[in-house]
Structures are given as structure tokens and as C-alpha cells.
Design a protein around this motif. Structure first.
Motif, PDB file in Angstrom:
ATOM      1  N   MET A   1      69.235 -16.748  68.138  1.00  0.00           N
ATOM      2  CA  MET A   1      70.382 -17.474  67.649  1.00  0.00           C
ATOM      3  C   MET A   1      71.092 -18.129  68.840  1.00  0.00           C
ATOM      4  O   MET A   1      71.314 -17.483  69.854  1.00  0.00           O
ATOM      5  N   PRO A   2      71.485 -19.416  68.725  1.00  0.00           N
ATOM      6  CA  PRO A   2      72.166 -20.079  69.840  1.00  0.00           C
ATOM      7  C   PRO A   2      73.566 -19.505  70.070  1.00  0.00           C
ATOM      8  O   PRO A   2      74.183 -18.954  69.156  1.00  0.00           O
ATOM      9  N   GLU A   3      74.054 -19.690  71.272  1.00  0.00           N
ATOM     10  CA  GLU A   3      75.401 -19.241  71.625  1.00  0.00           C
ATOM     11  C   GLU A   3      76.328 -20.451  71.666  1.00  0.00           C
ATOM     12  O   GLU A   3      75.954 -21.517  72.149  1.00  0.00           O
ATOM     13  N   TYR A   4      77.544 -20.285  71.154  1.00  0.00           N
ATOM     14  CA  TYR A   4      78.533 -21.355  71.117  1.00  0.00           C
ATOM     15  C   TYR A   4      79.844 -20.868  71.720  1.00  0.00           C
ATOM     16  O   TYR A   4      80.192 -19.698  71.598  1.00  0.00           O
ATOM     17  N   SER A   5      80.548 -21.784  72.331  1.00  0.00           N
ATOM     18  CA  SER A   5      81.919 -21.543  72.764  1.00  0.00           C
ATOM     19  C   SER A   5      82.790 -22.430  71.884  1.00  0.00           C
ATOM     20  O   SER A   5      82.596 -23.647  71.836  1.00  0.00           O
ATOM     21  N   VAL A   6      83.732 -21.832  71.163  1.00  0.00           N
ATOM     22  CA  VAL A   6      84.558 -22.574  70.223  1.00  0.00           C
ATOM     23  C   VAL A   6      86.012 -22.512  70.674  1.00  0.00           C
ATOM     24  O   VAL A   6      86.540 -21.428  70.953  1.00  0.00           O
ATOM     25  N   THR A   7      86.650 -23.696  70.738  1.00  0.00           N
ATOM     26  CA  THR A   7      88.053 -23.744  71.136  1.00  0.00           C
ATOM     27  C   THR A   7      88.867 -24.501  70.105  1.00  0.00           C
ATOM     28  O   THR A   7      88.365 -25.375  69.404  1.00  0.00           O
ATOM     29  N   TRP A   8      90.101 -24.149  70.017  1.00  0.00           N
ATOM     30  CA  TRP A   8      91.096 -24.827  69.189  1.00  0.00           C
ATOM     31  C   TRP A   8      92.280 -25.061  70.098  1.00  0.00           C
ATOM     32  O   TRP A   8      92.683 -24.173  70.843  1.00  0.00           O
ATOM     33  N   GLU A   9      92.841 -26.243  70.069  1.00  0.00           N
ATOM     34  CA  GLU A   9      93.904 -26.595  71.004  1.00  0.00           C
ATOM     35  C   GLU A   9      95.112 -27.128  70.267  1.00  0.00           C
ATOM     36  O   GLU A   9      94.992 -27.872  69.291  1.00  0.00           O
ATOM     37  N   THR A  39      86.650 -27.576  68.789  1.00  0.00           N
ATOM     38  CA  THR A  39      85.679 -28.134  69.714  1.00  0.00           C
ATOM     39  C   THR A  39      84.619 -27.071  69.935  1.00  0.00           C
ATOM     40  O   THR A  39      84.945 -25.940  70.325  1.00  0.00           O
ATOM     41  N   VAL A  40      83.374 -27.414  69.661  1.00  0.00           N
ATOM     42  CA  VAL A  40      82.264 -26.470  69.785  1.00  0.00           C
ATOM     43  C   VAL A  40      81.375 -26.939  70.934  1.00  0.00           C
ATOM     44  O   VAL A  40      80.906 -28.069  70.950  1.00  0.00           O
ATOM     45  N   HIS A  41      81.184 -26.047  71.902  1.00  0.00           N
ATOM     46  CA  HIS A  41      80.364 -26.347  73.066  1.00  0.00           C
ATOM     47  C   HIS A  41      79.035 -25.620  72.933  1.00  0.00           C
ATOM     48  O   HIS A  41      79.007 -24.422  72.659  1.00  0.00           O
ATOM     49  N   THR A  42      77.941 -26.372  73.085  1.00  0.00           N
ATOM     50  CA  THR A  42      76.612 -25.783  73.115  1.00  0.00           C
ATOM     51  C   THR A  42      76.100 -25.901  74.547  1.00  0.00           C
ATOM     52  O   THR A  42      76.809 -26.396  75.422  1.00  0.00           O
ATOM     53  N   ALA A  43      74.880 -25.494  74.763  1.00  0.00           N
ATOM     54  CA  ALA A  43      74.304 -25.605  76.100  1.00  0.00           C
ATOM     55  C   ALA A  43      74.137 -27.062  76.518  1.00  0.00           C
ATOM     56  O   ALA A  43      74.123 -27.366  77.709  1.00  0.00           O
TER      57      ALA A  43
END
Length: 70
Positions: A1-9, A39-43
Motif C-alpha cells: 500500500m502506498p504511503e501518503y502525507s496529508v495536510t490541511w491548512e 493537500t496529499v503528498h505522494t512519493a
């Protein structure tokens, strides 16, 4: 499963960092708030995801929408 970094500002005026965090949390937990854009950051990319792209009155009616961030 991919890893994501999710932010809300959000920009807030507050007495101190703790108050700012509490105000942001209250907005996220408010069922009537429009805190639906993340905002979702992938590799390899950064994507803006609006979970309520149509700005429906009921969050359950929302259709997830993603677009590449600029």
C-alpha cells in the motif's frame, strides 16, 4: 500500500499556538464547516483533494475530486 502525507491548512488569529490548534480542531470537527480541502503528498506528486467539490450541503453527498497542485 502506498504511503501518503496529508495536510490541511488554515490561517487563524489566536492568542497562542495552543489556542490556534484548538480553533483549527474545532473547525475540522464542525459538521457544517467547509474544511474539506486537503493537500496529499505522494512519493512523486502533490495533489489537492476537495472532498466536497460541489459544496453540497450534506457531506455524504460529496464526490471526491483530485487535481494536481501547481
Amino acid at each position: 500500500m502506498p504511503e501518503y502525507s496529508v495536510t490541511w491548512e488554515i490561517d487563524l488569529d489566536a492568542a497562542d499556538p495552543g489556542d490556534a490548534a484548538r480553533e483549527a480542531q474545532a473547525i475540522q470537527r464542525d459538521a457544517n464547516a467547509w474544511a474539506t480541502v486537503f493537500t496529499v503528498h505522494t512519493a512523486t506528486q502533490t495533489i489537492t483533494v476537495d472532498l466536497d467539490a460541489g459544496h453540497h450541503t450534506s457531506p455524504g453527498d460529496a464526490v471526491p475530486h483530485a487535481e494536481d497542485a501547481v
